[in-house]
Design a protein around this motif. Structure first.
Motif, short mmCIF file in Angstrom:
data_model
loop_
_atom_site.label_atom_id
_atom_site.label_comp_id
_atom_site.label_asym_id
_atom_site.label_seq_id
_atom_site.Cartn_x
_atom_site.Cartn_y
_atom_site.Cartn_z
N LEU A 215 -6.59 -11.59 4.89
CA LEU A 215 -6.56 -10.57 5.78
C LEU A 215 -5.51 -11.10 7.27
CD1 LEU A 215 -9.86 -8.55 6.17
CD2 LEU A 215 -7.90 -8.12 4.74
N SER A 216 -4.50 -10.90 7.35
CA SER A 216 -3.78 -11.04 8.63
C SER A 216 -4.01 -9.82 9.37
CB SER A 216 -2.13 -11.05 7.93
OG SER A 216 -1.22 -12.08 7.25
N MET A 217 -4.27 -10.43 10.46
CA MET A 217 -4.72 -8.85 11.43
C MET A 217 -3.75 -9.60 13.21
SD MET A 217 -8.20 -10.15 10.92
CE MET A 217 -9.27 -8.65 11.11
N GLY A 218 -3.88 -8.18 14.06
CA GLY A 218 -3.29 -8.25 15.04
C GLY A 218 -3.86 -7.75 15.88
N VAL A 219 -4.30 -7.98 17.64
CA VAL A 219 -5.13 -7.24 18.37
C VAL A 219 -4.27 -7.31 19.21
CG1 VAL A 219 -7.50 -8.56 19.20
CG2 VAL A 219 -6.88 -9.37 17.64
N VAL A 220 -4.88 -6.33 20.33
CA VAL A 220 -3.93 -5.33 21.67
C VAL A 220 -5.37 -5.05 22.01
CG1 VAL A 220 -2.21 -5.66 20.45
CG2 VAL A 220 -3.65 -3.38 20.75
N GLN A 221 -5.31 -4.65 23.63
CA GLN A 221 -6.08 -4.19 24.67
C GLN A 221 -4.63 -3.09 25.03
OE1 GLN A 221 -8.15 -7.13 27.28
NE2 GLN A 221 -9.02 -4.94 28.17
N GLY A 222 -6.14 -2.10 25.08
CA GLY A 222 -5.55 -0.63 25.74
C GLY A 222 -5.56 -0.84 26.93
N ARG A 223 -4.20 -0.50 27.57
CA ARG A 223 -4.21 -0.34 29.21
C ARG A 223 -3.18 0.89 29.78
NH1 ARG A 223 1.52 -3.22 28.04
NH2 ARG A 223 2.52 -1.35 27.20
N GLU A 224 -3.48 1.08 30.96
CA GLU A 224 -3.23 2.60 31.75
C GLU A 224 -2.70 3.38 31.76
OE1 GLU A 224 -4.72 2.15 35.58
OE2 GLU A 224 -6.03 0.98 35.27
N ASP A 225 -1.21 2.77 30.88
CA ASP A 225 0.19 3.54 30.84
C ASP A 225 0.10 3.91 29.19
OD1 ASP A 225 0.26 0.69 30.15
OD2 ASP A 225 2.26 1.14 30.87
N ASP A 226 -0.84 3.12 28.24
CA ASP A 226 -0.42 4.03 26.70
C ASP A 226 -1.18 4.65 26.34
OD1 ASP A 226 -0.58 0.90 25.47
OD2 ASP A 226 -2.05 -0.02 25.50
N ASN A 227 0.15 5.09 25.05
CA ASN A 227 -0.62 6.04 25.09
C ASN A 227 -0.94 5.93 23.14
OD1 ASN A 227 1.83 6.70 23.23
ND2 ASN A 227 2.79 7.49 25.50
N MET A 228 -1.23 6.97 22.06
CA MET A 228 -1.01 6.22 20.55
C MET A 228 0.17 6.00 19.68
SD MET A 228 -2.42 9.05 17.84
CE MET A 228 -1.25 9.55 16.87
N GLU A 229 1.16 5.60 20.74
CA GLU A 229 2.01 5.77 19.50
C GLU A 229 2.55 4.06 19.97
OE1 GLU A 229 2.23 8.82 21.00
OE2 GLU A 229 1.87 9.94 18.91
N THR A 230 2.25 4.35 21.19
CA THR A 230 2.45 2.55 22.00
C THR A 230 1.08 2.20 21.78
OG1 THR A 230 1.60 3.65 24.40
CG2 THR A 230 4.06 3.78 24.16
N PHE A 231 0.17 1.93 21.57
CA PHE A 231 -1.20 1.44 21.35
C PHE A 231 -0.59 1.02 20.10
CE2 PHE A 231 -5.49 1.12 19.98
CZ PHE A 231 -6.34 0.11 21.21
N LEU A 232 -0.47 2.10 19.14
CA LEU A 232 0.00 1.86 17.23
C LEU A 232 1.11 0.80 17.61
CD1 LEU A 232 -0.44 4.87 16.09
CD2 LEU A 232 -1.83 2.95 15.37
N HIS A 233 2.02 0.69 18.44
CA HIS A 233 3.44 0.35 18.45
C HIS A 233 2.80 -1.58 18.75
CE1 HIS A 233 7.12 -1.38 18.38
NE2 HIS A 233 7.41 -1.67 19.68
N ARG A 234 2.73 -1.62 19.13
CA ARG A 234 1.70 -3.06 19.75
C ARG A 234 0.82 -3.67 18.96
NH1 ARG A 234 -0.91 -4.31 24.82
NH2 ARG A 234 -1.44 -2.08 24.36
#
Length: 255
Positions: A215-234
């Motif tokens: 598996l290749s994996m990318g990890v991010v944490q949600g930010r206060e200014d995130d919406n679904m699109e920006t969260f998915l993009h990151r």
């Protein structure tokens, strides 16, 4: 072997048939007494009329018993239909929010969950982290072993990953061999540990008794200014970096 429902239905039928026979007998008796009273008037008609009234009251009681039987049967049927509707609704909800192949949540469920979790980030500062992962060289696996085998491998891998997560975590199939894990109440460091453990466990397991997957994996944490699109993009950006770094690795995006 009869079910309890069939036994109850038979009892209702027997009781109703008996009450109908009793009512018929009462009506005949009442008619006979009245006919006798009219054709050959008795010496004491008041006593005979009392008997008529008693027979009529018995008839009313039988009618009342029939009404209770019908009403109780109706209530029972309504209860059964309500339970059937609830069961069908639960099955429909599962079909609506589960991926047909892997039986993990689908992207429609992801949309509702991520909106709620990002709102919790903004309102309560509750952390939520996302892990997007992709099966490395999944297209080559399909071509080498066949698409039917590829589907089984994907379903087995998704089920294996689901069993290794916390009860509060979610697994979603995004598309193809790509999945998303949402980890509420987990910051990016904790999510990175989860991702690395999963990568190692999947890499060491033989799926189907003979096939290894990575598996290749990318990890991010949600930010206060995130919406679904920006969260998915990151998440997608972090996963792309993992692919560019040679696959079979975890990339953590730290803002």
């Amino acid at each position: 072997m009869e079910t309890s429902g069939n036994k109850m239905k038979k009892r209702y039928s027997i009781f109703y048939a008996l009450s109908a026979v009793a009512l018929g007998g009462i009506l005949l008796a009442d008619f006979g007494v009245i006919y006798t009273l009219v054709v050959t008037p008795p010496e004491d008609p008041a006593t005979v009329m009392k008997l008529v009234y008693l027979i009529m009251m018995a008839g009313f009681l039988v009618l009342a018993a029939q009404a209770v039987l019908v009403f109780s049967r109706l209530i029972s049927r309504l209860g059964q239909e309500r339970r059937t509707v609830e069961t069908l609704q639960q099955e429909l909800d599962q079909v609506s929010f589960l991926d047909g192949l892997t039986k993990v949540y689908n992207r429609y469920k992801f949309e509702s969950v991520i909106k709620r979790e990002l709102e919790n980030v903004r309102r309560y500062a509750n952390p939520v982290s996302g892990i997007m992962f992709d099966v490395d060289n999944f297209k080559a696996l399909n071509e080498e072993h066949g698409y039917a085998t590829g589907d089984k491998l994907l379903a087995n891998m998704a089920r294996f990953v689901s069993t290794k997560l916390r009860n509060t975590d979610y697994v979603f199939r995004w598309r193809g061999g790509k999945f998303i894990i949402l980890a509420p109440h987990a910051d990016v460091d904790k999510a990175a540990i989860i991702a690395e453990k999963l990568r190692q466990m999947v890499g060491h397991k033989l799926f189907g008794g003979k096939i290894r997957m990575s598996l290749s994996m990318g990890v991010v944490q949600g930010r206060e200014d995130d919406n679904m699109e920006t969260f998915l993009h990151r998440m997608q950006s972090a996963l792309t970096r993992a692919k560019h770094q040679g696959r079979n690795c975890v990339v953590v995006a730290r803002d």
